[in-house]
Design a protein around this motif. Structure first.
Motif, PDB file in Angstrom:
ATOM      1  N   THR A 111      12.873  17.373  82.294  1.00 29.77           N
ATOM      2  CA  THR A 111      14.105  16.596  82.152  1.00 29.77           C
ATOM      3  C   THR A 111      14.712  16.738  80.756  1.00 29.77           C
ATOM      4  O   THR A 111      15.855  16.351  80.550  1.00 29.77           O
ATOM      5  N   CYS A 112      13.961  17.270  79.804  1.00 30.99           N
ATOM      6  CA  CYS A 112      14.455  17.411  78.433  1.00 30.99           C
ATOM      7  C   CYS A 112      14.975  18.810  78.132  1.00 30.99           C
ATOM      8  O   CYS A 112      15.617  19.022  77.107  1.00 30.99           O
ATOM      9  N   PHE A 152       8.904  15.482  73.823  1.00 29.79           N
ATOM     10  CA  PHE A 152       9.134  14.405  74.779  1.00 29.79           C
ATOM     11  C   PHE A 152       8.123  14.476  75.924  1.00 29.79           C
ATOM     12  O   PHE A 152       7.445  15.478  76.141  1.00 29.79           O
TER      13      PHE A 152
END
Length: 613
Positions: free
Chosen positions: A107-108, A102
Motif C-alpha cells: 500500500t506504500c 512502513f
C-alpha cells in the motif's frame, strides 16, 4: 553513548466531535547512536503516532500540544516539533536524515511506477542526481538488500514481487541516502517467519555497516528479544517501562509488560496451559453440544493438484505454468484441529480455496462427511451443495477487508442466516446470542465495522461464520493481523467454541507458535507439496524434514535464552534441490511420503537405498 534523537515531554492530541483525545501523554525517550530502540505496545498505545510525530507526518486532525523532538545529526541540534511540517527544513530532514519503513509495503509503493523509479526518486530530489547516476546507485542499494537480480528489479513493478522483496525494496528506498535514523513501523508483521528472519538479519547487518540508529516499532516481543538493544514500553500513550533489553526482558518491572509476555504463544507451554490475555473477553460460551460420532474423518483431501497459467510478459513468449498444489493429501478428524503451515506461496491458501469450492482442482478429490457418509465436494449440486455451504464456513485473515463497510453488524450476521432460510424472528435472537458468544455487547449490532477495533472485527468475522451452525471452520491466518494481547483472546475463544460446539478447524498459518497452541495434527507445506505431517507433540519433539527444522529455527522467541541463528536463515531454504540427503529432490521430482513412526510421515527423495538408510 550519546542520544541521536531525544523526545522530551511530548504530547499529541486529536480533534474529535467531542473533547480532544490525547494520544501521547508527556512521552520522553532517547534513541542512541548506532543502537536499536524497540517501542513496544498494543495497537492504540501510541507507537505509530510517535513515529508520525518524529517525521511530522501526523494527520491534519492531530496537533503536537507540547514537548520537544531534538535531533542531533552532526549539523547541530534541531527541534523537529517546532519545524513547519511542510517546510523546506523538515523536507530536508525527512527521507535524507531520518527515513521510514512502513508496515505494509504494497500500500506504500505506487503500483504505477517501477521499483527503480520509486527508489531513485528520493535520490534525485535530495541530491539532484541525473537518471544514469540514480539508476546506478539504486541498483547498488537493491544489491545491498539482497535482491537476486538488481538490474532487472529497476524495471519491475511492485505487484510482480513477493512480500519479502517488496519489503526489501522499501528498505533500499529508506537507506539509499544513508540516513542517521531509520524508523521501522512494524516492518515484518505481514511476512512469514523465514522472510521475517531474513529482513531482521538484513536490518542488523546494515546497521553494523552504516552505524545508523533504528527506532523499531513492534508488538512482537520475539522480534524485540532478537534485534533490540534498548526497549521502551508504551501503554495508552504513556511510557511505563524502559531500559536496556537484558534488564527489561529478563526482569520486567511493570505489570503491563509481564502481561504482554504471558499473552505470547510459546513452544515450552505445559499441556493444557492457556494463554493469559491482558483483558479477558466475557464470552458466553453455549452448553456443550453432542454430535453423532463419525465413522471416519470429517474432511479428507486426497491427491489434490492445481496448476495456474501465468500470462506471458511478451507476445513472443510462451505462458508459464505454476504448480501451486501438487498431490496434496490431508485428513481432519471431527472435533479436532489440523494446522497447515508453510511460507507465503507454499500453496496453503490454494488448498483452503479448493476445500471451499472457490477453486476447482485439476486432479484428486475432497471428501466431506456431514454425518451421512463422505461425499466428493466438487460433485455436489443443488440442495446437497447448499447444505455443504452451510456446514463449512471461512474466517478471513483481514477482518476489516472481509466485512462490508456499508452494512451494520446486525446485517452482516443476518445475511448468511437469511440466505439459508432461518426465520426472521429466530435471526434476531440468534444475532444477540452470537454477539455474546464471541464476547461483544449486543448494543454493537447497530454499528458499522469501522467503529470496532481489529480484535473486535475478527470476533464479528467469527460470529458471522458461526451464524449458520457449521461443522467445520477454515481459518486463514486468523490472528496474523492482530497484536499479541488480542491474539490471546481470539485463540482462547476459538478453543472454547470448539469444545462447546464440537467444531472442527483447519487453521492455515505461517506462525508455528500459534499452530503449536491450537492444532492436534500438523501438515507442513513447501512448494505445493506436503513435506512432513505428524501429531503436534511428535512434530515439535522431533522435526525431521530440513524445511520443517528451518521454519522452527526462524520463529523469534521472546526468551533471551533462545536467540535466532540469523546465519542459518538462508533465502534458499524452500528450494528442494538444496535440501540435504535423503530429502533432496531433483527438479520435477515428486519424492515419496514415508512413515517414520506412527502418524509421522516425511517426504523423501532420491534413490530407494538412500531412503532406506
Amino acid at each position: 553513548m550519546s542520544a541521536l534523537l531525544s523526545i522530551e515531554d511530548l504530547a499529541v492530541s486529536f480533534r474529535t466531535d467531542a473533547t480532544p483525545f490525547e494520544a501521547l501523554h508527556g512521552l520522553s525517550l532517547d534513541v542512541l547512536r548506532g543502537r536499536t530502540l524497540a517501542l513496544v505496545g498494543e495497537s492504540g498505545s501510541g507507537k505509530s503516532v510517535t513515529a508520525q510525530a518524529i517525521l511530522r507526518l501526523l494527520p491534519t486532525s492531530a496537533t503536537i500540544t507540547r514537548g520537544r523532538i531534538l535531533f542531533r545529526d552532526g549539523t547541530g541540534e534541531t527541534d523537529i516539533a517546532r519545524l513547519p511540517a511542510e517546510g523546506s527544513a523538515m523536507r530536508a530532514i525527512r527521507g535524507q536524515r531520518i527515513a521510514m519503513i512502513f508496515q505494509e509495503p504494497m500500500t506504500c509503493l505506487s503500483p504505477l511506477h517501477t521499483i527503480g523509479d520509486q527508489i531513485g526518486e528520493a535520490l534525485r530530489i535530495h541530491t539532484g542526481a541525473d537518471r544514469r547516476e540514480s539508476d546506478a546507485r539504486t541498483q547498488d542499494a537493491l544489491a545491498r538488500v539482497g535482491f537476486p537480480d538488481p538490474k532487472r528489479a529497476l524495471r519491475t513493478y511492485p505487484f510482480e514481487l513477493s512480500g519479502g522483496l517488496r519489503q526489501r525494496a522499501m528498505i533500499a528506498m529508506a537507506l539509499i541516502l544513508k540516513p542517521a535514523l531509520l524508523v521501522a513501523d512494524e516492518p515484518t508483521t505481514a511476512l512469514d517467519v523465514t522472510t521475517q528472519a531474513q529482513i531482521l538479519a538484513l536490518l542488523t547487518r546494515l546497521q553494523e555497516e552504516t552505524g545508523m540508529a533504528i527506532l523499531l516499532i513492534t508488538h512482537d516481543l520475539g522480534v524485540v528479544a532478537n534485534v533490540a538493544h534498548d526497549v521502551a514500553v508504551l501503554y495508552r500513550g504513556r511510557l511505563v517501562e524502559s531500559g536496556p533489553r537484558e534488564a527489561v526482558m529478563r526482569a520486567p518491572g511493570h505489570a503491563y509488560l509481564r502481561a504482554l509476555l504471558h499473552a505470547v504463544p510459546r513452544f515450552d507451554m505445559a499441556p493444557g496451559e492457556r494463554l493469559t490475555p491482558i483483558r479477558p473477553a466475557r464470552a458466553e460460551i453455549p452448553p456443550v453440544q453432542e454430535h453423532k460420532p463419525l465413522a471416519g474423518p470429517i474432511l479428507q483431501v486426497e491427491g489434490v493438484s492445481k496448476t495456474f497459467t501465468l500470462r506471458a510478459g511478451r507476445i513472443w513468449q510462451k505462458p508459464r505454468l505454476v504448480h501451486a498444489v501438487s498431490d496434496v493429501s490431508l485428513s481432519l478428524a471431527a472435533g479436532q484441529t489440523l494446522g497447515l503451515v508453510g511460507e507465503s506461496g507454499s500453496g496453503k491458501t490454494t488448498v483452503s480455496k479448493m476445500i471451499m469450492r472457490a477453486l476447482e482442482p485439476d486432479a484428486g478429490r475432497i471428501l466431506f462427511d456431514d454425518g451421512r457418509g463422505p461425499r466428493d465436494v466438487h460433485t455436489l449440486s443443488g440442495d446437497a451443495l447448499f447444505a455443504y455451504r452451510r456446514s463449512v464456513q471461512f474466517v478471513f485473515q483481514d477482518p476489516y477487508a472481509s466485512l462490508d463497510p456499508r452494512m451494520t453488524v446486525r446485517q452482516i450476521l443476518c445475511e448468511p442466516m437469511e440466505i439459508h432460510g432461518v426465520p426472521a424472528a429466530e435471526r434476531k435472537e440468534r444475532c444477540r446470542a452470537l454477539m455474546a458468544m464471541v464476547g461483544l455487547e449486543a448494543s454493537g449490532l447497530g454499528r458499522y465495522p469501522h467503529a470496532f477495533s481489529g480484535g473486535q472485527r475478527q470476533r464479528i468475522g467469527i460470529a458471522r461464520a458461526l451464524a449458520v451452525e457449521p461443522r467445520l471452520l477454515v481459518l486463514d491466518e486468523p490472528v496474523s493481523a492482530l497484536d499479541v494481547s488480542v491474539q490471546a483472546q481470539i485463540l482462547n475463544l476459538l478453543k472454547d467454541l470448539q469444545a462447546a460446539l464440537g467444531l472442527s478447524y483447519l487453521i492455515v498459518s505461517h506462525n508455528l507458535a500459534v499452530i503449536d497452541y491450537m492444532a492436534d495434527t500438523i501438515s507442513v507445506m513447501c512448494r505445493g507439496r506436503i513435506v512432513e505431517e505428524a501429531p503436534r507433540a511428535a512434530l515439535f519433539r522431533r522435526p525431521v524434514h530440513p524445511y520443517t527444522r528451518a521454519l522452527l529455527a526462524a520463529v523469534p522467541d521472546p526468551s533471551l535464552d533462545h536467540p535466532l541463528d540469523f546465519a542459518a536463515v538462508a533465502s534458499d531454504l524452500n528450494d528442494p534441490t538444496r535440501w540435504e540427503a535423503p530429502y533432496r529432490l531433483e527438479p520435477d521430482e515428486a519424492g515419496t511420503m514415508r512413515a517414520i513412526e506412527a502418524g509421522h510421515r516425511v517426504r523423501f527423495g532420491g534413490a530407494t537405498e538412500a531412503v532406506a538408510a
